[in-house]
Design an enzyme around this catalytic site. Structure first.
Site, PDB file in Angstrom:
ATOM      1  N   CYS A 242      44.441  -1.437 -11.692  1.00 48.37           N
ATOM      2  CA  CYS A 242      42.986  -1.488 -11.202  1.00 48.37           C
ATOM      3  C   CYS A 242      42.545  -3.202 -10.940  1.00 48.37           C
ATOM      4  O   CYS A 242      42.731  -3.958 -11.983  1.00 48.37           O
ATOM      5  CB  CYS A 242      42.182  -0.900 -12.332  1.00 48.37           C
ATOM      6  SG  CYS A 242      40.221  -1.424 -12.016  1.00 48.37           S
TER       7      CYS A 242
ATOM      8  N   GLU B  11      40.681   1.228  -4.838  1.00 40.66           N
ATOM      9  CA  GLU B  11      42.102   1.094  -4.680  1.00 40.66           C
ATOM     10  C   GLU B  11      42.387   1.271  -3.181  1.00 40.66           C
ATOM     11  O   GLU B  11      41.643   1.720  -2.302  1.00 40.66           O
ATOM     12  CB  GLU B  11      42.922   2.198  -5.343  1.00 40.66           C
ATOM     13  CG  GLU B  11      42.848   2.196  -6.911  1.00 40.66           C
ATOM     14  CD  GLU B  11      43.843   1.192  -7.484  1.00 40.66           C
ATOM     15  OE1 GLU B  11      44.533   0.301  -6.676  1.00 40.66           O
ATOM     16  OE2 GLU B  11      43.980   0.949  -8.673  1.00 40.66           O
TER      17      GLU B  11
END
Length: 232
Positions: free
Chosen positions: A2, A102
């Site tokens: 992340c 993402e």
């Protein structure tokens, strides 16, 4: 991994959701990146927001690519690795967010950014650990890492991992100094697929210099060069 997230809610919304006091002004953030100073809630002070650096401080991370910075820790081994075991036992925190990003790889060069949120796009939190250290100048600094785990079906369409998202009940256990290791590890699971959604966003998110509401707006799939694609 992340490497970017959003916290686009107001100070009042944060205080209401997490039942914690924020003693400084806060402006909504749409593109939070490593080395930045952002709000967290620690097990040492669960009724107030603290502001810690994500991964490393700006001075330490200067001119280093994100891949070289320690910004995440794997949930599966956080309780065993020498570098994270102590923090897992004594220095846990939650990191408020309302979405994370993402990039989906298509071929060798194309990357399309996606935002992941809960179904109602409400506030939630990541599980994290934090550290305290003294700088060369004698100042005390605090940093945090976000824990990651295997992806659920929504996240898995884009990436091979996802941040650990906690339910409200899990937040309480994560911040409780007396929680057992068994209870803590039980919280570090992929968030339920049916409670999440994802959508493609602007390539503006690619630059940490951009931090505006347009970054979290749903658009047609666009690659890192700003070109729309049919294959998102």
């Amino acid at each position: 991994m992340c490497g970017r997230y959003s916290l686009s809610k107001s100070k009042a919304e944060l205080e209401e959701r997490f039942q914690a006091e924020m003693l400084v002004d806060f402006k909504p953030r749409f593109n939070i990146a490593p080395t930045q100073l952002v709000p967290v809630i620690t097990s040492d002070s669960p009724r107030g927001f603290s502001f810690f650096y994500w991964g490393v401080t700006p001075d330490f991370g200067h001119n280093k690519p994100v891949a070289q910075k320690l910004i995440n820790a794997k949930a599966e081994s956080v309780h065993e690795k020498i570098s994270t075991k102590g923090a897992f036992q004594r220095r846990r925190c939650i990191i408020p967010a309302d979405g994370y990003f993402e990039w989906k790889k298509l071929g060798k060069k194309t990357r399309i950014p996606y935002r992941f949120t809960l179904r109602e796009e409400e506030l939630f939190s990541f599980a994290g650990i934090w550290e305290e250290y003294e700088t060369v100048s004698g100042d005390t600094q605090h940093t945090f890492l976000i824990l990651t785990t295997t992806p659920n079906e929504v996240a898995g369409e884009v990436h091979d991992s996802m941040p650990v998202i906690l339910s409200r009940e899990q937040e309480k256990k994560w911040l409780d100094k007396y929680s057992s290791e068994t209870d803590l590890l039980a919280s570090l699971k992929p968030y339920p697929t049916e409670l999440m959604l994802s959508y493609s966003v602007s390539s503006l998110v690619n630059s940490v210099q951009n931090d505006s509401p347009g970054i979290i707006r749903k658009i047609s799939p666009m690659d890192q060069f700003g070109n729309y694609t049919l294959f998102g």
